[in-house]
Write an enzyme that holds these catalytic residues in place. Structure first.
Site, PDB file in Angstrom:
ATOM      1  N   SER A  54     -13.885   8.595  17.430  1.00 45.30           N
ATOM      2  CA  SER A  54     -13.067   9.883  17.064  1.00 45.30           C
ATOM      3  C   SER A  54     -13.578  10.992  17.967  1.00 45.30           C
ATOM      4  CB  SER A  54     -13.144  10.121  15.877  1.00 45.30           C
ATOM      5  OG  SER A  54     -14.389  10.739  15.380  1.00 45.30           O
ATOM      6  N   HIS A  69     -15.147  19.435  15.275  1.00 49.77           N
ATOM      7  CA  HIS A  69     -13.570  18.990  15.187  1.00 49.77           C
ATOM      8  C   HIS A  69     -12.907  20.430  15.394  1.00 49.77           C
ATOM      9  CE1 HIS A  69     -13.829  14.760  13.013  1.00 49.77           C
ATOM     10  NE2 HIS A  69     -14.538  14.996  13.822  1.00 49.77           N
ATOM     11  N   ASP A  96      -8.727  15.693   8.906  1.00 44.90           N
ATOM     12  CA  ASP A  96      -9.905  15.429   8.274  1.00 44.90           C
ATOM     13  C   ASP A  96      -9.962  15.500   6.997  1.00 44.90           C
ATOM     14  OD1 ASP A  96     -10.972  14.783  11.083  1.00 44.90           O
ATOM     15  OD2 ASP A  96     -11.761  16.981  10.980  1.00 44.90           O
TER      16      ASP A  96
END
Length: 118
Positions: A54, A69, A96
């Site tokens: 990711s 993120h 998420d």
């Protein structure tokens, strides 16, 4: 012959006890280091390992990195300064939410440790 058997049992017991104490000291040391890192970094997870792709190409799997993120959605409360935040890893197909605790569908600002610019 009885004293030899007794002495051997006593020695065996001491060895087991010594190993148990050594194991306890190793575990205690690891916990102390972990708690120290939590205190120093101010984070509940001071060390994180990338398990998926990711975060590639920036971070490869198996590296210790801070979690970064992107914020993809913010819902600000009009009556307070609180905000509900939704994040997503750049290489992830979905947001998420699966990473949040089961009772949370959104993050609050208190869970955001910083801002990456660039």
């Amino acid at each position: 012959m009885g004293w030899i058997e007794e002495n051997m049992k006593s020695t065996h017991f001491r060895q087991i006890l010594s190993q148990a104490i050594s194991l306890g000291m190793v575990i205690s040391s690891a916990l102390i280091i972990w708690k120290g890192l939590i205190y120093i970094t101010g984070s509940e997870s001071p060390v994180v390992v990338v398990l998926s792709g990711s975060m590639e190409p920036g971070f490869k799997r198996g590296r210790d990195v801070p979690i970064v993120h992107r914020v993809i959605e913010v819902h600000e409360q009009r009556d307070s300064k609180e905000a509900d935040i939704l994040t997503k890893g750049d290489a992830n197909p979905h947001d998420d939410r699966m990473l949040y605790t089961s009772s949370n569908r959104w993050l609050q600002r208190k869970y955001i440790m910083g801002r990456a610019v660039g």
